[in-house]
Design an enzyme around this catalytic site. Structure first.
Site, PDB file in Angstrom:
ATOM      1  N   ASP A   1       1.149  -1.093   0.226  1.00  0.00           N
ATOM      2  CA  ASP A   1      -0.232   0.860   0.174  1.00  0.00           C
ATOM      3  C   ASP A   1       0.741   1.094   0.113  1.00  0.00           C
ATOM      4  O   ASP A   1       1.839   1.152   0.479  1.00  0.00           O
ATOM      5  CB  ASP A   1      -0.524  -0.068   1.072  1.00  0.00           C
ATOM      6  CG  ASP A   1      -2.339   0.923   1.107  1.00  0.00           C
ATOM      7  OD1 ASP A   1      -2.563   1.503   0.374  1.00  0.00           O
ATOM      8  OD2 ASP A   1      -2.821   0.527   2.282  1.00  0.00           O
ATOM      9  N   SER A   2       0.542   2.366  -0.420  1.00  0.00           N
ATOM     10  CA  SER A   2       1.398   3.586  -0.554  1.00  0.00           C
ATOM     11  C   SER A   2       1.112   4.005   0.203  1.00  0.00           C
ATOM     12  O   SER A   2       2.195   4.865   0.575  1.00  0.00           O
ATOM     13  CB  SER A   2       0.893   4.817  -1.578  1.00  0.00           C
ATOM     14  OG  SER A   2      -0.556   5.000  -1.039  1.00  0.00           O
TER      15      SER A   2
ATOM     16  N   ASP B   1      -1.852   8.636  -3.333  1.00  0.00           N
ATOM     17  CA  ASP B   1      -3.021   8.861  -3.324  1.00  0.00           C
ATOM     18  C   ASP B   1      -3.536   9.880  -2.470  1.00  0.00           C
ATOM     19  O   ASP B   1      -3.252   9.347  -0.911  1.00  0.00           O
ATOM     20  CB  ASP B   1      -3.513   8.096  -4.394  1.00  0.00           C
ATOM     21  CG  ASP B   1      -4.420   7.049  -2.781  1.00  0.00           C
ATOM     22  OD1 ASP B   1      -3.893   6.658  -2.346  1.00  0.00           O
ATOM     23  OD2 ASP B   1      -5.581   6.806  -3.459  1.00  0.00           O
TER      24      ASP B   1
ATOM     25  N   ASP C   1      -8.736  -7.187  -0.438  1.00  0.00           N
ATOM     26  CA  ASP C   1      -7.604  -6.795   0.504  1.00  0.00           C
ATOM     27  C   ASP C   1      -8.780  -5.918   1.934  1.00  0.00           C
ATOM     28  O   ASP C   1      -9.358  -5.636   1.145  1.00  0.00           O
ATOM     29  CB  ASP C   1      -6.091  -6.131   0.174  1.00  0.00           C
ATOM     30  CG  ASP C   1      -7.016  -4.835   0.585  1.00  0.00           C
ATOM     31  OD1 ASP C   1      -6.836  -3.845   0.209  1.00  0.00           O
ATOM     32  OD2 ASP C   1      -6.306  -3.862   2.145  1.00  0.00           O
TER      33      ASP C   1
ATOM     34  N   CYS D   1     -14.677 -27.645   7.140  1.00  0.00           N
ATOM     35  CA  CYS D   1     -12.969 -26.913   6.850  1.00  0.00           C
ATOM     36  C   CYS D   1     -11.614 -27.470   7.343  1.00  0.00           C
ATOM     37  O   CYS D   1     -11.284 -27.664   7.845  1.00  0.00           O
ATOM     38  CB  CYS D   1     -13.022 -25.517   7.864  1.00  0.00           C
ATOM     39  SG  CYS D   1     -11.629 -24.393   7.866  1.00  0.00           S
TER      40      CYS D   1
ATOM     41  N   CYS E   1      -8.439 -25.662   8.024  1.00  0.00           N
ATOM     42  CA  CYS E   1      -7.979 -24.846   8.204  1.00  0.00           C
ATOM     43  C   CYS E   1      -6.984 -25.672   9.482  1.00  0.00           C
ATOM     44  O   CYS E   1      -7.713 -26.579   9.976  1.00  0.00           O
ATOM     45  CB  CYS E   1      -8.038 -23.740   8.788  1.00  0.00           C
ATOM     46  SG  CYS E   1      -9.169 -23.482  10.554  1.00  0.00           S
TER      47      CYS E   1
ATOM     48  N   CYS F   1      -9.430 -25.831  12.914  1.00  0.00           N
ATOM     49  CA  CYS F   1     -10.660 -26.671  11.927  1.00  0.00           C
ATOM     50  C   CYS F   1      -9.958 -28.563  12.258  1.00  0.00           C
ATOM     51  O   CYS F   1     -10.632 -28.968  13.003  1.00  0.00           O
ATOM     52  CB  CYS F   1     -11.458 -26.470  10.949  1.00  0.00           C
ATOM     53  SG  CYS F   1     -12.366 -25.272  11.649  1.00  0.00           S
TER      54      CYS F   1
ATOM     55  N   HIS G   1      -7.862 -19.376  11.357  1.00  0.00           N
ATOM     56  CA  HIS G   1      -9.219 -20.158   9.924  1.00  0.00           C
ATOM     57  C   HIS G   1      -9.820 -19.221   9.150  1.00  0.00           C
ATOM     58  O   HIS G   1     -10.612 -18.927   8.295  1.00  0.00           O
ATOM     59  CB  HIS G   1     -10.610 -20.587  11.227  1.00  0.00           C
ATOM     60  CG  HIS G   1     -12.171 -20.832  10.740  1.00  0.00           C
ATOM     61  ND1 HIS G   1     -12.032 -21.813  10.132  1.00  0.00           N
ATOM     62  CD2 HIS G   1     -12.840 -19.821  10.945  1.00  0.00           C
ATOM     63  CE1 HIS G   1     -13.189 -21.623  10.179  1.00  0.00           C
ATOM     64  NE2 HIS G   1     -13.639 -20.491   9.886  1.00  0.00           N
TER      65      HIS G   1
END
Lengths: 378, 378
Positions: free
Chosen positions: A89-90, A143, A271, A309, A311, A314, A340
């Site tokens: 990110d800027s 910006d 994001d 799931c 992950c 889980c 998760h």
């Protein structure tokens, strides 16, 4: 290089080739602001949860530990031990949301660090130099992100300045990429569409930045105060003016529902801090809807957060255990909850891609826009 | 069942067979007070860092989430997903160090929870019932841990009561183990030697509890205010009276140096919060001595914490990165530091065992009691 593989309505299935590997889109980038995702998540953990692109922050890393230090250590990839794509990110958004005593001029922004109050100047060139030192795969343009709503005249003026800044970003990054010893001489630049909630300003801005032929385009300044429907409408307004052969990135968005709606409107990159931030408060995402694991009804529940799931939370731990850890304010609780949620977001975009590949995105959309907003009460 | 494999001076190399697997001694137990080691460490992580025995706390788990709940979920092993041995502290030490408004009677202790002030009663029977609900491999006797120094008469009276409590613990645990549906009907009981800093009280106490034929014996009430040399001397005083065919456990100790000195005096089991607590403040243990990773000299250091270390932090991350994470108060910093320190402690006892196996403990002792107390300044 972006390759559009398939379309279904406005939804796009694509591939973005970078020097750090190919990104399958639509993609959700996992936010590791200070070179780690909050919740004790390492680069190795990001692999485990299926992360394709890590997102770090120019402003935070400039303040601490310093981008010169990271450059000296071989760049951000080496620093955090992550070899896949990184988008930085800027710093623009953070300068406007975190820093105080801000003064904006044509040159850039003078502000006070939120850590120690130190006075700092950041303009397009400074942001590019920092991002070049970090050596990320994709640099974002510097910006101004205005709050919604803001007065028309101010947004117009700001949008004009942001375009002038974008031209300076491009020139500076070209220069930096051509220098010997640059960490990543193939660093790409994404431009950012601004224009507040005003369709004409959004379109004008988009048309003009499209002409610059950048490697990708983001829609910025959304999800910062306006209604969700306004955001959806603005995406639809801008989308026809975004180059079809470049990836589109909707910044800072959002809920699983927002992502599906974004994809349906032609967005490729997303994001958001939501999966990690919500996790730390016990708010978890599942394929049956949202749950707050702190709820009393889960106190003795031996089941995993989400039965299907895969992950690490889980596969190994129960709702009862994770709830206990969060109640006892044990770090492991936050870590498991974050793992998760990140896994869920990455799997969400993977399933969106599968649906697009199979020409079944409409089916997916109908099913999951209905389910994912609900509350799990079992 | 304890098997003494080899001796070198007073140092012992042994094996302790339990229903959850065999423990190689000397061993350092990794402290996970509330069913997790602080720093975001899961049971799977404990395997990675070479933990043999996990230690949890009766007092903490009784208060939160409650031992009845854990029993309902199949016991502590299942609750935290750890299948190797677990030792549970009796809660005695915590009642005397954390709780307030304490009132000790022959029956037990009435006190206020440090979490919500709730009035709670815990005596030998209550402690055994809680530990039986947890289903740990080894239950510790409920004792009073007096501060050092305390008046002779008080220590004598307290030590006598602790012996009477121990007899009640044994009877209650026998009863619980014989009940149908007990989580771990093979739960063992370790007695705890008390007697403050008074050699005659320590010896008298040890002789009397030795007669009870328990599965192991701990030395409690040390490292709670007295000089280190006083602790070493008291271990030497008590050791000859400890049954040779039972493991000996020095509670709450200590630094790497303390552990080597303890082994040299015939101790088999250790536990301490030091590796995790120190890690959270950047104090790390290495084979070249101690280091504080927060030191400026490590800011740009690309090397791992300890070049020869095989822990997940050292295999994947630099001093500079870990220092950054700790400075930025990112959980990952604490997690990596804790993983490193636990790995170090577990490797320390592994190397002690190797040295004993090879008949080279004296060599090991001479070398590492010299090195491990130093500061790493490179």
């Amino acid at each position: 290089m972006f390759r559009l593989i398939r379309k279904e309505g406005s939804a796009r299935r694509g591939e973005f080739v970078t020097v750090h590997g190919t990104v399958q889109t639509p993609v959700f980038m996992n936010v590791g602001t200070s070179a780690t995702v909050k919740g004790g998540i390492s680069a190795l953990d990001l692999r485990t949860v299926g992360c394709q692109v890590e997102l770090s922050n120019t402003y935070h890393l400039h303040l601490r530990p310093g981008d010169e230090l990271i450059r000296q250590l071989g760049g951000l990839h080496k620093f955090m031990n992550w070899d896949r794509p990184i988008l930085t990110d800027s710093g623009g958004f953070q300068v406007f949301s975190l820093a105080s005593l801000r003064k904006i001029t044509e040159e850039g922004v003078r502000f006070a660090s939120h850590i120690d109050g130190r006075r700092i100047f950041m303009g397009p060139e400074e942001s590019m130099r920092i991002q070049s030192n970090l050596g990320s795969t994709i640099a974002m343009a510097f910006d101004e992100c205005v709050a919604n709503p803001s007065p028309y005249d101010y947004v117009k003026e700001s949008s004009e300045r942001t375009i002038r800044w974008l031209v300076r970003c491009r020139a500076e990054l070209d220069r930096l990429n051509s220098l010997e010893g640059t960490v990543n001489p193939h660093q790409m630049l994404f431009g950012i569409n601004q224009g507040g909630t005003y369709p004409d300003l959004r379109i004008d801005n988009m048309q003009r930045i499209a002409e610059l032929g950048l490697e990708g385009y983001a829609i910025g300044g959304l999800a910062v105060g306006e209604e969700t429907q306004v955001m959806y409408d603005l995406i639809e307004t801008v989308e026809p003016y975004m180059p079809a052969d470049r990836p589109r990135y909707l910044m800072g968005v959002g809920t699983p529902l927002n992502i599906i709606e974004g994809v349906a409107r032609g967005v490729d990159f997303f994001d958001c801090v939501m999966p990690s931030r919500n996790a730390r408060h016990g708010n978890l995402f599942t394929w049956h809807g949202k749950m707050n694991i702190g709820n009393e009804r889960f106190a003795e529940d031996p089941r995993p957060i989400d039965e299907g799931c895969g992950c690490p939370a889980c596969r190994n731990h129960s709702r009862a255990y994770i709830r206990h850890l969060l109640k006892a304010e044990e770090m492991l609780g936050m870590r498991l909850a974050v793992l998760h949620n990140l896994y869920f977001y990455n799997e969400l975009t993977a399933k969106i891609r599968e649906a697009l590949d199979a020409g079944k995105f409409t089916e997916f959309y109908d099913k999951y826009t209905r389910i994912l907003g609900e509350r799990v009460d079992d």
